[in-house]
Every structure is written in C-alpha cells, then in structure tokens.
Scaffold this active site. Structure first.
Site, PDB file in Angstrom:
ATOM      1  N   SER A  83       0.793  -1.235   0.000  1.00 55.80           N
ATOM      2  CA  SER A  83       0.000   0.000   0.000  1.00 55.80           C
ATOM      3  C   SER A  83       0.820   1.277   0.000  1.00 55.80           C
ATOM      4  CB  SER A  83      -0.960   0.009   1.197  1.00 55.80           C
ATOM      5  OG  SER A  83      -2.024  -0.891   0.983  1.00 55.80           O
ATOM      6  N   LYS A 248       3.036   6.638   5.005  1.00 55.85           N
ATOM      7  CA  LYS A 248       2.126   5.673   4.378  1.00 55.85           C
ATOM      8  C   LYS A 248       2.711   4.286   4.583  1.00 55.85           C
ATOM      9  CE  LYS A 248      -1.422   4.184   2.425  1.00 55.85           C
ATOM     10  NZ  LYS A 248      -1.340   3.149   3.473  1.00 55.85           N
ATOM     11  N   GLY A 250       2.344  -0.163   4.341  1.00 52.30           N
ATOM     12  CA  GLY A 250       1.897  -1.214   3.439  1.00 52.30           C
ATOM     13  C   GLY A 250       2.076  -2.572   4.088  1.00 52.30           C
TER      14      GLY A 250
END
EC number: 3.5.2.6
Length: 304
Positions: A83, A248, A250
């Site tokens: 992600s 961010k 993932g």
C-alpha cells in the site's frame, strides 16, 4: 550492503557555490566531507538485529535534508510495494490536477461490484452516492482504503499511467502492475508491483520536498499523509509529540510490511525514510514492533 552517499548540488545552491569559488579554492583542503547527521553504525546494527530476529529481508533508506546525504541498507534490492503505492498513485492524480485534466472536486460513483477487501471508507459511500477525487485520495492515503486506491488507479490510466508518472520524476525502479488486492501477493523473485527503498525515498523527496507537484498539491498530499490513521504502531510509536511525520504504510504476502515517511524533527530539516520488510513468517505485530524499534534508534541518533 550499506551505503552513505552525498547528494549532488541543486540549482538552488549552484549560485552560492559559484560566488564562493575563489574561497573554495583556497580552503578546500580544510573542508571535511559532509557528515551524516545520524549515527549510521547504530542504524546498521538496529536494522541487522531486526532482520535477524524476524528471519526476514529488511531494506532501509534515509535521506537527511540537513546534510544532503543518503544512507541505505539493501537500498537497491526489490521489495513488494504493497500500500505504499497509494501515496504515489495520488501524487500521479494530483499531477493531473496540476495539469488541469482533472479536479479534486470531480465526483465518481462507486458500485457494490467495485468493492474489494479492506475498504472502510468507500463501503459507506456506494452508488447512488458520489464521492469526489479529493475524498477518494484521502480514503486511499489516510485510511489505506483499497477500493479508493483502485478508483485512483483507473483515473490515472492504470499501471501504464502510474509507471509513466514515476518515470517522469526520475524513478526507473518502481513498478505497479496490478490492482488491489492482487498487487500485495509479494512472491519472492516476482518483480511485479515492486520497488526499492532507494527509489521510494528519492521519489517521496521529490514529491513532498521538491517541485514534482505544485505547492498546493504538495501541501494536500502532505496533509493526507500527516492524517494517516493506520500507522500508529510503526514509526509514530517511536517519535516524540513535537516531531511531525507524514507517512504511508503497506502490508502483504510473505510477511511483507513497509512504511515511507517524511519526518520533521524540531528545529531541523526533514528526514525521508523508507523501511521495507519481506520474506518472514513473523506476525504483522512483530514487524510493526521491529519498525518502531528502528524508529527509536533513528530518533536517538539524530544529531543534537
């Protein structure tokens, strides 16, 4: 395996370098090589320790804006994007906004058939409701909503559009091939949907700290990352409250776990960080804790 490099001069400092050329010629032999503002010995020990404990492959890159230096461990090895791609997908969408071919206020409709696993925001906004691209990117980046990421994927021209954008900012390594959730497969040796820590850090630096996007788009993407709602157990768990972090995360197959971030220590220029973990049987919680512990070392070794 680990490397320390010095960034080349930018256009902004070439003028200063030019006017000081005579002075530089006189005293050059007395000027030390730029020193990384972090204790790289402790960093390498921390990363290798976590790699051993997880029985994993770990890659990490740090760019220090204070000195223009980059340190990495396995920085050129490939890891699953997972992600972390969502930040860059929305950067590609914002580039379209900058180019006037799309607007964040433009609305799209999401049908029930479009829903994929882990879509906490979009599952509440199905047709006949419409959702703006601004809200879609907020869902993708701040909440890691997978359906939102797929809507962005389509809006930027799919894999072709994503990869073209990354190449346009000088990233020759990162590649996206599939949609969510298939892109998270992470099979060792499969180059699909992979990147390198070096590529991610360099691209994030250009997007959030450089001029790859307009000032307004850069500010918007930064805000979405500052508002990350799913990263609390990773680097955020290690940093004092007066440190800002835009990140961010993932996760995917074969124990893959990752994070890209820009970190602003008080009264210092930012650090850009990428940590990628894969090929482990450790739990996600264990990988989260490993990243958090690396974050403690990162914090503690920032030069005073």
């Amino acid at each position: 395996m680990y490397v320390l490099s010095v960034e080349k001069p930018t256009l902004r400092n070439k003028f200063a370098a030019g006017i000081g050329v005579v002075l530089v010629c006189v005293v050059a032999s007395f000027i030390p090589t730029p020193v990384f503002a972090l204790d790289t010995t402790k960093l390498i020990q921390a990363v290798q320790s976590e790699e051993s404990a997880l029985h994993a492959r770990v890659g990490m890159t740090v760019f220090d804006s204070n000195t223009g230096t980059t340190w990495n461990y396995r920085g050129d090895e490939r890891f699953p994007l997972n992600s972390t791609h969502k930040t860059f997908s929305c950067a590609a969408l914002l580039a379209k906004v900058d180019g006037k071919s799309l607007s964040l206020g433009q609305s799209v409709s999401i049908s029930k058939e479009m829903l994929v696993t882990y879509s906490p925001i979009t599952e509440k906004s199905l047709s006949p409701e419409t959702v703006t691209f601004g809200k879609i990117c907020q869902a993708a980046v701040s909440y890691s909503d997978n359906t939102a990421a797929n809507v962005v994927f389509d809006a930027i021209g799919g894999a072709t559009g994503f990869n073209a954008y990354m190449r346009s900012i000088g990233d020759e390594e990162t590649q996206l091939d599939r949609k969510e959730p298939e892109l998270n497969e992470g099979t060792p040796g499969d180059v699909r949907d992979t990147t390198t820590p070096n590529a991610m850090v360099n691209s994030l630096r250009k997007i959030l700290l450089g001029d790859a996007l307009s000032a307004s788009s850069r500010s918007q993407l930064t805000q979405w990352m500052l508002d990350d709602q799913v990263a609390g157990a990773l680097l955020r768990a290690s940093l004092p409250s007066d440190w800002k972090i835009a990140d961010k995360t993932g996760a995917g197959g074969y124990g893959s776990r990752s994070i890209v971030a820009v970190i602003w220590p008080p009264s210092k220029q930012p650090l850009v960080v990428g940590i990628y973990i894969t090929q482990t049987k450790a739990s996600m919680q264990a990988s989260n804790q490993a990243i958090a512990r690396i974050g403690v070392v990162l914090k503690d070794t920032v030069a005073p």
